[in-house]
Design an enzyme around this catalytic site. Structure first.
Site, mmCIF file in Angstrom:
data_model
loop_
_atom_site.group_PDB
_atom_site.id
_atom_site.type_symbol
_atom_site.label_atom_id
_atom_site.label_comp_id
_atom_site.label_asym_id
_atom_site.label_seq_id
_atom_site.Cartn_x
_atom_site.Cartn_y
_atom_site.Cartn_z
ATOM 1 N N VAL A 66 39.885 61.024 18.377
ATOM 2 C CA VAL A 66 39.692 61.855 17.005
ATOM 3 C C VAL A 66 38.180 62.115 17.332
ATOM 4 C CG1 VAL A 66 40.996 60.463 15.501
ATOM 5 C CG2 VAL A 66 38.992 59.743 15.931
ATOM 6 N N ASN A 92 42.793 56.638 10.136
ATOM 7 C CA ASN A 92 42.448 55.091 10.113
ATOM 8 C C ASN A 92 41.863 54.905 11.306
ATOM 9 O OD1 ASN A 92 43.755 52.197 9.805
ATOM 10 N ND2 ASN A 92 44.577 53.026 11.848
ATOM 11 N N SER A 145 35.879 50.255 3.993
ATOM 12 C CA SER A 145 35.751 48.873 4.277
ATOM 13 C C SER A 145 34.831 48.138 3.044
ATOM 14 C CB SER A 145 35.287 48.492 5.692
ATOM 15 O OG SER A 145 34.944 47.227 5.735
ATOM 16 N N TYR A 158 28.377 50.279 11.054
ATOM 17 C CA TYR A 158 29.959 50.123 10.493
ATOM 18 C C TYR A 158 29.607 50.320 9.034
ATOM 19 C CZ TYR A 158 34.525 48.319 9.836
ATOM 20 O OH TYR A 158 36.006 48.272 9.401
ATOM 21 N N ALA A 159 28.414 49.613 8.569
ATOM 22 C CA ALA A 159 28.297 49.661 7.135
ATOM 23 C C ALA A 159 28.029 51.274 6.656
ATOM 24 C CB ALA A 159 27.204 48.925 6.717
ATOM 25 N N LYS A 162 31.215 53.266 6.795
ATOM 26 C CA LYS A 162 32.113 52.916 5.716
ATOM 27 C C LYS A 162 31.764 53.442 4.332
ATOM 28 C CE LYS A 162 35.396 51.565 8.434
ATOM 29 N NZ LYS A 162 36.612 52.400 8.593
ATOM 30 N N ILE A 191 41.312 41.748 7.399
ATOM 31 C CA ILE A 191 42.645 41.716 7.497
ATOM 32 C C ILE A 191 42.972 41.490 8.943
ATOM 33 C CG2 ILE A 191 44.533 43.391 7.518
ATOM 34 C CD1 ILE A 191 43.158 43.091 4.849
#
Ligand code: NAP
Length: 264
Positions: A66, A92, A145, A158-159, A162, A191
């Site tokens: 991607v 995703n 997330s 990541y924060a 997201k 998850i």
């Protein structure tokens, strides 16, 4: 939601060779969609295809990084030329990097993660959006997330990615709404997937204790929510960011103290 309300719809799923993406492919295929299984991991997409076919579903595989905008455009063009429509895009694909405090984070971890999540999602939406507009129909779901809600110590990249997904969801919902295209996002808590294997090995018990429904999230918890966003009947649901965390974010130590007090 056991009916085939997505019959013959063309659904593109990125990061479909593992975890949530794979389960989502199976779930959308059960509802009748033709699944375009895409991932950077070629072995993963072939395994997902086999699983879809084992439940009598339809799948095509495309190797797709991607981050590579030319590759994304070529794959989306190929799919559109073949089917003359793209109904569903689930962005995703994702990665994590080893945890480190922001002040110590290597620049390549920052770059790499933002590239996959933010640039990757932007590339996919850009390549599919015009095709969806041409057909006046589309369902786009992005992957945020819990880390995009209240920050994520040790994972600033990541924060940021997201949280960025939330801004993208709201903006795209406004821009694409007039063309019958809805744009929503999911915000899973922890998850059980290959991505969280190590964290769960170390902290599963603690996570369960801190989650009001007293369990870890499973991939079908996320795929069920995404399937709802993808239904033709969900045409008035757009710009929604749905937490899927068993109530984890709501819990505080004060709540636990009060519950203990009240149950004595
Ligand atoms: P996963 O099992 O690791 O699956 C992610 C898939 O994306 C892998 O097959 C991975 O391939 C692929 N991928 C990585 N880089 C790519 C790229 N450049 N282009 C295309 N595909 C690429 O992870 P998951 O747990 O199912 O996560 C799926 C999404 O949910 C991610 O966006 C993640 O951030 C988000 N999420 C997960 C959780 C959780 O608790 N699991 C919570 C909140 C949000 P490789 O295996 O080769 O890297």
């Amino acid at each position: 939601m056991g009916n085939r309300n997505l019959e013959n719809q063309i659904a593109i799923v990125t990061g479909a060779g593992s975890g949530i993406g794979r389960e989502l492919c199976l779930s959308l295929a059960k509802r009748g969609a033709k699944i375009m299984v895409t991932d950077i991991n070629e072995k993963g997409i072939e395994e997902t295809k086999k699983l879809i076919e084992a439940q009598n579903g339809y799948a095509e595989t495309y190797k797709l990084d991607v981050v590579d905008s030319d590759m994304v455009k070529n794959v989306m063009d190929e799919i559109y030329k073949k089917h003359n429509r793209i109904d569903i895009l689930i962005s995703n694909a994702g990665i994590s990097t080893p945890p480190s405090l922001a002040t110590k984070m290597p620049e390549e971890h920052w770059d790499k993660l933002l590239k996959v999540h933010l640039y990757g999602t932007f590339n996919c939406v850009k390549a599919c959006g015009e095709y969806m507009k041409a057909n006046n129909y589309g369902r786009i779901v992005l992957s945020s997330s819990l880390g995009g809600v209240f920050g994520f110590a040790g994972n600033v990249n990541y924060a940021v990615a997201k949280t960025g997904m939330v801004g993208m969801t709201y903006t795209l919902a406004k821009e694409l709404g007039p063309y019958g295209i809805t744009v929503n996002a999911v915000q899973p808590g922890i998850i059980r997937t290959p991505m969280t294997k190590d964290a769960l090995k170390a902290f599963e018990e603690g996570f369960i204790k801190e989650t009001p429904v007293r369990r870890i999230g499973e991939v079908d918890d996320v795929s069920n929510a995404i399937a709802f966003f993808c239904m033709p009947e969900s045409s008035f649901v757009t710009g929604v960011v749905m937490r899927i965390d068993g109530g984890y974010i709501l819990q505080s130590s004060m709540d636990q103290i009060m519950m203990d007090v009240c149950s004595k």
